[in-house]
Design a protein around this motif. Sequence first.
Motif, PDB file in Angstrom:
ATOM      1  N   MET A 262       0.768  -1.328  -0.010  1.00  0.00           N
ATOM      2  CA  MET A 262      -0.124  -0.173  -0.158  1.00  0.00           C
ATOM      3  C   MET A 262       0.820   1.198   0.156  1.00  0.00           C
ATOM      4  O   MET A 262       1.859   1.192   0.863  1.00  0.00           O
ATOM      5  N   LYS A 263       0.501   1.922  -0.767  1.00  0.00           N
ATOM      6  CA  LYS A 263       1.271   3.336  -0.846  1.00  0.00           C
ATOM      7  C   LYS A 263       0.329   4.540  -0.548  1.00  0.00           C
ATOM      8  O   LYS A 263      -0.923   4.395  -0.671  1.00  0.00           O
ATOM      9  N   ILE A 264       0.801   5.618   0.079  1.00  0.00           N
ATOM     10  CA  ILE A 264       0.021   6.577   0.351  1.00  0.00           C
ATOM     11  C   ILE A 264       0.373   7.645  -0.657  1.00  0.00           C
ATOM     12  O   ILE A 264       1.653   7.848  -0.735  1.00  0.00           O
ATOM     13  N   THR A 265      -0.274   8.356  -1.306  1.00  0.00           N
ATOM     14  CA  THR A 265       0.117   9.466  -2.291  1.00  0.00           C
ATOM     15  C   THR A 265      -0.464  10.857  -1.563  1.00  0.00           C
ATOM     16  O   THR A 265      -1.416  10.742  -1.101  1.00  0.00           O
ATOM     17  N   PHE A 266       0.465  11.568  -1.877  1.00  0.00           N
ATOM     18  CA  PHE A 266       0.152  13.171  -1.249  1.00  0.00           C
ATOM     19  C   PHE A 266       0.002  14.145  -2.805  1.00  0.00           C
ATOM     20  O   PHE A 266       1.096  14.075  -3.279  1.00  0.00           O
ATOM     21  N   ALA A 267      -0.830  15.124  -2.699  1.00  0.00           N
ATOM     22  CA  ALA A 267      -0.762  15.921  -3.911  1.00  0.00           C
ATOM     23  C   ALA A 267      -1.611  17.128  -3.310  1.00  0.00           C
ATOM     24  O   ALA A 267      -2.469  17.085  -2.386  1.00  0.00           O
ATOM     25  N   LYS A 268      -1.288  18.177  -3.866  1.00  0.00           N
ATOM     26  CA  LYS A 268      -2.264  19.422  -3.501  1.00  0.00           C
ATOM     27  C   LYS A 268      -3.575  19.612  -4.553  1.00  0.00           C
ATOM     28  O   LYS A 268      -3.448  19.446  -5.857  1.00  0.00           O
ATOM     29  N   ASP A 269      -4.504  20.039  -3.987  1.00  0.00           N
ATOM     30  CA  ASP A 269      -5.604  20.520  -4.869  1.00  0.00           C
ATOM     31  C   ASP A 269      -5.459  21.993  -5.302  1.00  0.00           C
ATOM     32  O   ASP A 269      -4.376  22.701  -5.216  1.00  0.00           O
ATOM     33  N   GLU A 270      -6.445  22.376  -6.041  1.00  0.00           N
ATOM     34  CA  GLU A 270      -6.513  23.741  -6.428  1.00  0.00           C
ATOM     35  C   GLU A 270      -6.506  24.929  -5.594  1.00  0.00           C
ATOM     36  O   GLU A 270      -6.187  25.846  -5.622  1.00  0.00           O
ATOM     37  N   GLU A 271      -6.900  24.542  -4.196  1.00  0.00           N
ATOM     38  CA  GLU A 271      -6.785  25.324  -3.226  1.00  0.00           C
ATOM     39  C   GLU A 271      -5.433  25.272  -2.339  1.00  0.00           C
ATOM     40  O   GLU A 271      -5.275  25.656  -1.147  1.00  0.00           O
ATOM     41  N   GLN A 272      -4.497  24.513  -2.886  1.00  0.00           N
ATOM     42  CA  GLN A 272      -2.908  24.194  -2.290  1.00  0.00           C
ATOM     43  C   GLN A 272      -3.381  23.294  -0.906  1.00  0.00           C
ATOM     44  O   GLN A 272      -2.388  23.480  -0.084  1.00  0.00           O
ATOM     45  N   GLN A 273      -4.477  22.882  -0.736  1.00  0.00           N
ATOM     46  CA  GLN A 273      -4.347  21.955   0.359  1.00  0.00           C
ATOM     47  C   GLN A 273      -3.890  20.487   0.031  1.00  0.00           C
ATOM     48  O   GLN A 273      -4.330  20.064  -1.039  1.00  0.00           O
ATOM     49  N   ILE A 274      -3.292  19.979   0.729  1.00  0.00           N
ATOM     50  CA  ILE A 274      -2.561  18.336   0.652  1.00  0.00           C
ATOM     51  C   ILE A 274      -3.761  17.678   0.825  1.00  0.00           C
ATOM     52  O   ILE A 274      -4.635  17.384   1.715  1.00  0.00           O
ATOM     53  N   LYS A 275      -3.797  16.653  -0.280  1.00  0.00           N
ATOM     54  CA  LYS A 275      -4.959  15.654  -0.321  1.00  0.00           C
ATOM     55  C   LYS A 275      -4.213  14.363  -0.389  1.00  0.00           C
ATOM     56  O   LYS A 275      -3.218  14.041  -0.797  1.00  0.00           O
ATOM     57  N   VAL A 276      -4.849  13.540   0.479  1.00  0.00           N
ATOM     58  CA  VAL A 276      -4.174  12.047   0.588  1.00  0.00           C
ATOM     59  C   VAL A 276      -4.975  10.732   0.241  1.00  0.00           C
ATOM     60  O   VAL A 276      -6.032  11.059   0.462  1.00  0.00           O
TER      61      VAL A 276
END
Length: 75
Positions: free
Chosen positions: A1-15
């Motif tokens: 299992m990997k956890i992925t991290f990215a930012k949305d259009e409001e620069q909030q980190i989504k996991v």
Amino acid sequence: MKITFAKDEEQQIKVRLKEGDEEQEFDYIKMITYLFDEKQLEEPEFGEGITDEEKEKIQDMITNINSAIGNETAG
């Protein structure tokens, strides 16, 4: 299992959780169950917008989780 991290259009980190080709919303219970069964998380994946400083902190967190699980199962 990997956890992925990215930012949305409001620069909030989504996991998100990724198993094979399947990706889904982060589920804390599923992550804990996986840790109980597999004893460690894989290296995280980073999407757009994650800074080098954030990457380092996230990688440290994953390392600390894996170390804590390893210490618990060794004892």
